[in-house]
Design an enzyme around this catalytic site. Structure first.
Site, PDB file in Angstrom:
ATOM      1  N   ASN A 100       9.761  -3.527  11.282  1.00 46.49           N
ATOM      2  CA  ASN A 100       9.062  -2.566  10.435  1.00 46.49           C
ATOM      3  C   ASN A 100       8.087  -1.823  11.350  1.00 46.49           C
ATOM      4  OD1 ASN A 100       7.881  -3.381   7.045  1.00 46.49           O
ATOM      5  ND2 ASN A 100       9.153  -1.717   7.744  1.00 46.49           N
TER       6      ASN A 100
ATOM      7  N   ASN B 140      10.561  -1.321  -5.011  1.00 47.13           N
ATOM      8  CA  ASN B 140      11.258  -1.797  -3.817  1.00 47.13           C
ATOM      9  C   ASN B 140      12.311  -2.802  -4.264  1.00 47.13           C
ATOM     10  OD1 ASN B 140       9.384  -0.613  -1.601  1.00 47.13           O
ATOM     11  ND2 ASN B 140       7.988  -1.635  -3.015  1.00 47.13           N
TER      12      ASN B 140
ATOM     13  N   CYS C 284      10.368  -6.028   5.262  1.00 51.77           N
ATOM     14  CA  CYS C 284       9.373  -5.606   4.278  1.00 51.77           C
ATOM     15  C   CYS C 284       8.518  -6.828   3.946  1.00 51.77           C
ATOM     16  CB  CYS C 284      10.041  -5.055   3.025  1.00 51.77           C
ATOM     17  SG  CYS C 284       8.850  -4.594   1.736  1.00 51.77           S
ATOM     18  N   GLY C 285       7.241  -6.791   4.323  1.00 50.77           N
ATOM     19  CA  GLY C 285       6.376  -7.952   4.160  1.00 50.77           C
ATOM     20  C   GLY C 285       6.100  -8.323   2.721  1.00 50.77           C
ATOM     21  N   THR C 286       5.727  -7.329   1.898  1.00 53.14           N
ATOM     22  CA  THR C 286       5.514  -7.638   0.486  1.00 53.14           C
ATOM     23  C   THR C 286       6.828  -8.004  -0.182  1.00 53.14           C
ATOM     24  OG1 THR C 286       5.640  -5.267  -0.051  1.00 53.14           O
ATOM     25  CG2 THR C 286       3.428  -6.216   0.241  1.00 53.14           C
TER      26      THR C 286
ATOM     27  N   GLU D 210      13.412   0.239   0.561  1.00 45.95           N
ATOM     28  CA  GLU D 210      12.001   0.534   0.302  1.00 45.95           C
ATOM     29  C   GLU D 210      11.813   1.916  -0.306  1.00 45.95           C
ATOM     30  OE1 GLU D 210       8.663  -0.444   2.730  1.00 45.95           O
ATOM     31  OE2 GLU D 210       9.916  -1.569   4.133  1.00 45.95           O
ATOM     32  N   ARG D 211      11.039   1.962  -1.388  1.00 46.56           N
ATOM     33  CA  ARG D 211      10.639   3.258  -1.923  1.00 46.56           C
ATOM     34  C   ARG D 211       9.666   3.886  -0.911  1.00 46.56           C
ATOM     35  NH1 ARG D 211       5.874   2.503  -6.522  1.00 46.56           N
ATOM     36  NH2 ARG D 211       4.410   1.483  -5.127  1.00 46.56           N
TER      37      ARG D 211
ATOM     38  N   CYS E 248       1.223  -2.751   2.252  1.00 46.32           N
ATOM     39  CA  CYS E 248       2.350  -3.011   3.146  1.00 46.32           C
ATOM     40  C   CYS E 248       2.011  -4.266   3.943  1.00 46.32           C
ATOM     41  CB  CYS E 248       2.573  -1.820   4.071  1.00 46.32           C
ATOM     42  SG  CYS E 248       3.868  -2.073   5.301  1.00 46.32           S
ATOM     43  N   GLY E 249       2.768  -5.338   3.728  1.00 42.98           N
ATOM     44  CA  GLY E 249       2.458  -6.615   4.370  1.00 42.98           C
ATOM     45  C   GLY E 249       2.641  -6.599   5.870  1.00 42.98           C
ATOM     46  N   ASN E 250       3.780  -6.080   6.348  1.00 42.83           N
ATOM     47  CA  ASN E 250       3.988  -5.996   7.788  1.00 42.83           C
ATOM     48  C   ASN E 250       3.040  -4.984   8.415  1.00 42.83           C
ATOM     49  OD1 ASN E 250       6.002  -7.964   8.044  1.00 42.83           O
ATOM     50  ND2 ASN E 250       7.587  -6.510   7.419  1.00 42.83           N
TER      51      ASN E 250
END
Length: 261
Positions: A15, A172, A199-201, A189-190, A76-78
């Site tokens: 990411n 997402n 995608c982290g989340t 991902e949107r 965004c987690g990442n």
């Protein structure tokens, strides 16, 4: 404002993000077209998103995140893990931090290129048919599938993200399959409007969906492989309540440079 814009590029499990030190407020976040151009892989730097690191009282920094479409995004987690590495490399933090993002405050620890990021608590998981729907800082749809490596994630994800229920707000879309002692996840991902390498989340939501499906309780850690690498999600589950949520994995500096505004 014209002139040269300094930036850094980081990636977390594939990411990738543009990061800008905006503590002196040199970058105005209102130019959607300019942000979109910077994220464009043909005409700009190329990234899944752009982040501003900003000063804010009572925290080490503020994280302001924009999707590749130029619009301000949800958590965004990442990206959160990458901005922690960026803050460390700027000398703002050492091995621990507390920062503010759009979904609230986060804590994190960093050692070498490994970032352990605290995520928000989750209090509700709903269903849409056999899929699970929940918000881990961003809204996610999680579907269990077979033969995930062969799935056309773009077509399947686009269809769900743009159906009558989700089209207006967007969602997402994550597809998950059991693999060895963990799971494999791919995400549409949107905001990017395509599949990303991680995608982290999304993996956080997928791990919670696993715990709900398997009716697990207590302290849980789930390894999840994504196309860009390996991530680890842990939390405490008490019924439908998830607390002490952690997202762990790599965050790597790629390059720095400057671009004309």
């Amino acid at each position: 404002m014209s002139g040269k814009l300094l930036f850094s590029k980081y990636q977390g499990a594939g990411n990738d993000f543009i990061l800008i030190d905006n503590r002196s407020a040199i970058f105005g976040p209102t130019d959607v077209d300019f942000i979109k151009k910077l994220c464009d892989r043909k005409f700009g730097i190329g990234a899944d998103g752009l982040m501003l690191l900003q000063d804010i009282k009572n925290f080490d920094f503020e994280m302001l995140y924009f999707n590749a479409d130029g619009r301000e995004g949800t958590m965004c987690g990442n990206g959160g893990r990458c901005i922690v590495a960026f803050a460390r490399d700027l000398g703002i933090i050492n091995s621990e931090t507390a920062f503010l993002a759009v979904d609230g405050d986060h804590d994190a620890k960093i050692s070498a290129n490994q970032v352990d990021l605290g995520m928000i608590d989750v209090q509700q998981v709903t269903t849409d048919g056999e899929a699970y729907v929940l918000n881990t800082g961003s809204p996610h749809y999680v579907s269990f599938v077979e033969n995930l490596s062969e799935l056309d994630v773009y077509t399947a994800g686009y269809r769900i993200r743009n159906n009558e229920r989700y089209k207006e707000e967007g969602i997402n879309v994550n597809f998950i399959e059991a693999e060895g002692n963990g799971y494999f996840v791919r995400t549409f991902e949107r905001g990017v409007e395509d599949e990303t390498l991680a995608c982290g989340t999304g993996v956080t939501a997928a791990a919670m969906a696993v715990a709900v499906q398997q009716q697990w309780e207590g302290d849980i850690e789930i390894p999840i492989r994504v196309l860009g690498g390996q991530l680890y999600i842990s939390f405490n589950k008490n019924g439908s309540h998830f607390t002490n949520v952690r997202l762990k994995g790599p965050a790597d500096f790629v390059f720095r440079g400057e671009i004309t505004r």
